[in-house]
Design a protein around this motif. Structure first.
Motif, PDB file in Angstrom:
ATOM      1  N   ARG A 195       0.866  -1.179   0.000  1.00 52.28           N
ATOM      2  CA  ARG A 195       0.000   0.000   0.000  1.00 52.28           C
ATOM      3  C   ARG A 195       0.905   1.232   0.000  1.00 52.28           C
ATOM      4  N   TRP A 196       0.440   2.309  -0.664  1.00 55.70           N
ATOM      5  CA  TRP A 196       1.285   3.488  -0.824  1.00 55.70           C
ATOM      6  C   TRP A 196       0.634   4.731  -0.221  1.00 55.70           C
ATOM      7  N   ILE A 197       1.488   5.604   0.290  1.00 51.53           N
ATOM      8  CA  ILE A 197       1.059   6.922   0.760  1.00 51.53           C
ATOM      9  C   ILE A 197       1.533   7.932  -0.277  1.00 51.53           C
ATOM     10  N   ALA A 198       0.617   8.682  -0.864  1.00 53.49           N
ATOM     11  CA  ALA A 198       0.971   9.640  -1.911  1.00 53.49           C
ATOM     12  C   ALA A 198       1.064  11.050  -1.336  1.00 53.49           C
ATOM     13  N   GLY A 199       1.638  11.956  -2.133  1.00 54.78           N
ATOM     14  CA  GLY A 199       1.804  13.337  -1.694  1.00 54.78           C
ATOM     15  C   GLY A 199       0.925  14.285  -2.474  1.00 54.78           C
ATOM     16  N   CYS A 200       1.486  15.446  -2.863  1.00 49.46           N
ATOM     17  CA  CYS A 200       0.745  16.450  -3.623  1.00 49.46           C
ATOM     18  C   CYS A 200       0.414  15.903  -5.012  1.00 49.46           C
ATOM     19  N   ALA A 201      -0.328  16.665  -5.789  1.00 55.14           N
ATOM     20  CA  ALA A 201      -0.764  16.194  -7.110  1.00 55.14           C
ATOM     21  C   ALA A 201       0.432  15.864  -7.998  1.00 55.14           C
ATOM     22  N   ARG A 202       1.463  16.725  -7.999  1.00 58.22           N
ATOM     23  CA  ARG A 202       2.641  16.467  -8.831  1.00 58.22           C
ATOM     24  C   ARG A 202       3.420  15.263  -8.315  1.00 58.22           C
ATOM     25  N   CYS A 203       3.493  15.112  -6.979  1.00 61.51           N
ATOM     26  CA  CYS A 203       4.209  13.976  -6.396  1.00 61.51           C
ATOM     27  C   CYS A 203       3.463  12.667  -6.656  1.00 61.51           C
ATOM     28  N   THR A 204       2.134  12.716  -6.617  1.00 59.25           N
ATOM     29  CA  THR A 204       1.336  11.525  -6.908  1.00 59.25           C
ATOM     30  C   THR A 204       1.524  11.102  -8.358  1.00 59.25           C
ATOM     31  N   ALA A 205       1.525  12.076  -9.271  1.00 55.45           N
ATOM     32  CA  ALA A 205       1.744  11.762 -10.686  1.00 55.45           C
ATOM     33  C   ALA A 205       3.119  11.128 -10.885  1.00 55.45           C
ATOM     34  N   TYR A 206       4.114  11.622 -10.167  1.00 55.20           N
ATOM     35  CA  TYR A 206       5.463  11.063 -10.271  1.00 55.20           C
ATOM     36  C   TYR A 206       5.490   9.630  -9.729  1.00 55.20           C
ATOM     37  N   LEU A 207       4.835   9.396  -8.583  1.00 56.92           N
ATOM     38  CA  LEU A 207       4.763   8.050  -8.002  1.00 56.92           C
ATOM     39  C   LEU A 207       4.132   7.079  -9.000  1.00 56.92           C
ATOM     40  N   GLU A 208       3.019   7.477  -9.604  1.00 53.57           N
ATOM     41  CA  GLU A 208       2.342   6.601 -10.564  1.00 53.57           C
ATOM     42  C   GLU A 208       3.219   6.336 -11.784  1.00 53.57           C
ATOM     43  N   GLU A 209       3.986   7.349 -12.200  1.00 50.70           N
ATOM     44  CA  GLU A 209       4.843   7.183 -13.369  1.00 50.70           C
ATOM     45  C   GLU A 209       5.982   6.194 -13.092  1.00 50.70           C
ATOM     46  N   VAL A 210       6.678   6.357 -11.958  1.00 45.72           N
ATOM     47  CA  VAL A 210       7.827   5.489 -11.701  1.00 45.72           C
ATOM     48  C   VAL A 210       7.380   4.061 -11.394  1.00 45.72           C
ATOM     49  N   CYS A 211       6.237   3.917 -10.721  1.00 45.84           N
ATOM     50  CA  CYS A 211       5.726   2.575 -10.470  1.00 45.84           C
ATOM     51  C   CYS A 211       5.278   1.926 -11.784  1.00 45.84           C
ATOM     52  N   PRO A 218       0.568   1.606  -8.460  1.00 47.24           N
ATOM     53  CA  PRO A 218       0.610   1.638  -6.990  1.00 47.24           C
ATOM     54  C   PRO A 218      -0.795   1.645  -6.387  1.00 47.24           C
ATOM     55  N   ASP A 219      -0.949   0.915  -5.302  1.00 48.24           N
ATOM     56  CA  ASP A 219      -2.204   0.880  -4.555  1.00 48.24           C
ATOM     57  C   ASP A 219      -2.166   2.034  -3.554  1.00 48.24           C
ATOM     58  N   VAL A 220      -2.598   3.217  -4.007  1.00 47.95           N
ATOM     59  CA  VAL A 220      -2.532   4.417  -3.171  1.00 47.95           C
ATOM     60  C   VAL A 220      -3.721   4.425  -2.217  1.00 47.95           C
ATOM     61  N   ARG A 221      -3.433   4.298  -0.938  1.00 50.02           N
ATOM     62  CA  ARG A 221      -4.487   4.263   0.073  1.00 50.02           C
ATOM     63  C   ARG A 221      -4.718   5.603   0.747  1.00 50.02           C
ATOM     64  N   HIS A 222      -3.671   6.413   0.860  1.00 51.04           N
ATOM     65  CA  HIS A 222      -3.772   7.680   1.583  1.00 51.04           C
ATOM     66  C   HIS A 222      -2.965   8.738   0.841  1.00 51.04           C
ATOM     67  N   GLY A 223      -3.311   9.994   1.067  1.00 51.01           N
ATOM     68  CA  GLY A 223      -2.583  11.085   0.433  1.00 51.01           C
ATOM     69  C   GLY A 223      -2.489  12.291   1.344  1.00 51.01           C
ATOM     70  N   SER A 224      -1.329  12.926   1.365  1.00 50.27           N
ATOM     71  CA  SER A 224      -1.140  14.159   2.121  1.00 50.27           C
ATOM     72  C   SER A 224       0.058  14.898   1.547  1.00 50.27           C
TER      73      SER A 224
END
Length: 320
Positions: A195-211, A218-224
């Protein structure tokens, strides 16, 4: 086109009403209305649609506002330059920055400015990169420290210029009891089931791209966008995440482990200002202070990380 009326129109657009502009300017509403009518006559088009509780810009008004912002920024740059020349590096510089730089890099730069130019009044504003750039465009900030993740093109509105500051490595953050916390480098593919914790919109997009590059979504469960909250969620075993080194330098939860991921490219940091402001001594001094503070961090700061992962991250940063 009368530049004075253009600035009055800009005040109407920014406040959303003729009454608001009149209060901001210290004028009467009829005087503001008269300037607006004369400007519309010069433009040959209606600039606002009058409503019971304010005004709404027409398409022509929105186009003219962009020019009005540029004129206001140019006039502010001229005023700042004259003030700085008269006061020998006096005046005010307003700096907008994102939170993790605001807790690490920027205070060091402000300290350098206070030492080098004690008469310079530095004002700090916190804003994420898109909002920080809007502040510069609107003339409400003189420069902005922003970031862009690898593969993301840094936004640069017309009339602005950016100076590269450096790179900020992105690190994997795990609960201290996680199996990956005992490894050196971690292969991202081994975390496909996490399970993944994501950040801001740009950071979430980066997480999804590298994964996605690693072969999984990525199974994003939470974001902050608060790096303290992200680390607390990870420390409680609610997921894993990616955080930049500046965020980890600003705050490191002792309950998490930080590891390198081979091939994970750093984000880039830049400082942006109006093209005309490059001639303003206060802005030039602020840009130089940010660059020098970044160089000091790269040359002399040891990343307080965990074992080999921390050492390798510091070596990579120093060689970049």
């Amino acid at each position: 086109m009368d530049s004075h009326r253009l600035l009055v129109f800009r005040q109407i657009a920014r406040t959303g009403s003729i009454a608001g502009a009149a209060r901001a300017l210290g004028w009467t509403q009829p005087a503001v209305s008269q300037h607006l009518r004369l400007l519309e006559r010069q433009a040959g088009l209606p600039l606002v649609l009058r409503r019971p509780r304010g005004v709404r810009l027409t398409e022509a008004g929105q186009a003219l506002l962009r020019h009005a912002d540029a004129v206001a920024a140019r006039l502010q740059a001229a005023a700042d330059e004259m003030s700085a020349l008269a006061q020998l590096e006096g005046g005010t510089v307003r700096l907008a920055t994102f939170p993790s730089a605001g807790a690490t890099l920027v205070p060091a730069a402000m300290s350098l400015l206070a030492t080098r130019h004690p008469a310079l009044d530095v004002r700090l504003l916190q804003a994420e990169p898109p909002e920080a750039l809007e502040l510069v465009v609107a003339g409400e900030a003189d420069l902005a420290v922003t970031f862009a993740h690898a593969g993301q093109r840094p936004a640069e509105p017309s009339g602005l210029v950016s100076v590269p500051v450096g790179t900020d490595p992105v690190r994997l953050v795990l609960p201290r009891g996680h199996a990956g916390a005992r490894a050196g480098d971690v292969d991202l593919r081994s975390l496909a089931a996490e399970r993944w914790i994501a950040g801001c919109a740009r950071c979430t997009a980066y997480l999804e791209e590298v994964c996605g590059t690693a072969g999984f979504a990525p199974d994003v469960r939470h974001g902050s966008d608060d790096y303290v909250v992200v680390q607390s969620l990870i420390a409680h075993g609610l997921g894993v995440g990616l955080l930049p080194r500046l965020a980890l330098d600003a705050f490191r939860d002792p309950r998490v482990a930080v590891r390198d991921v081979p091939g994970l490219r750093p984000r880039t940091i830049q400082v942006t200002h109006h093209r005309e402001a490059a001639r303003t001594p206060a802005v030039r001094a602020a840009v130089r202070a940010v660059l020098d503070a970044a160089a000091d961090r790269s040359a002399g700061r040891r990343d307080p990380g965990q074992g080999r992962a921390a050492d390798s991250a510091h070596s990579a940063a120093s060689s970049s």
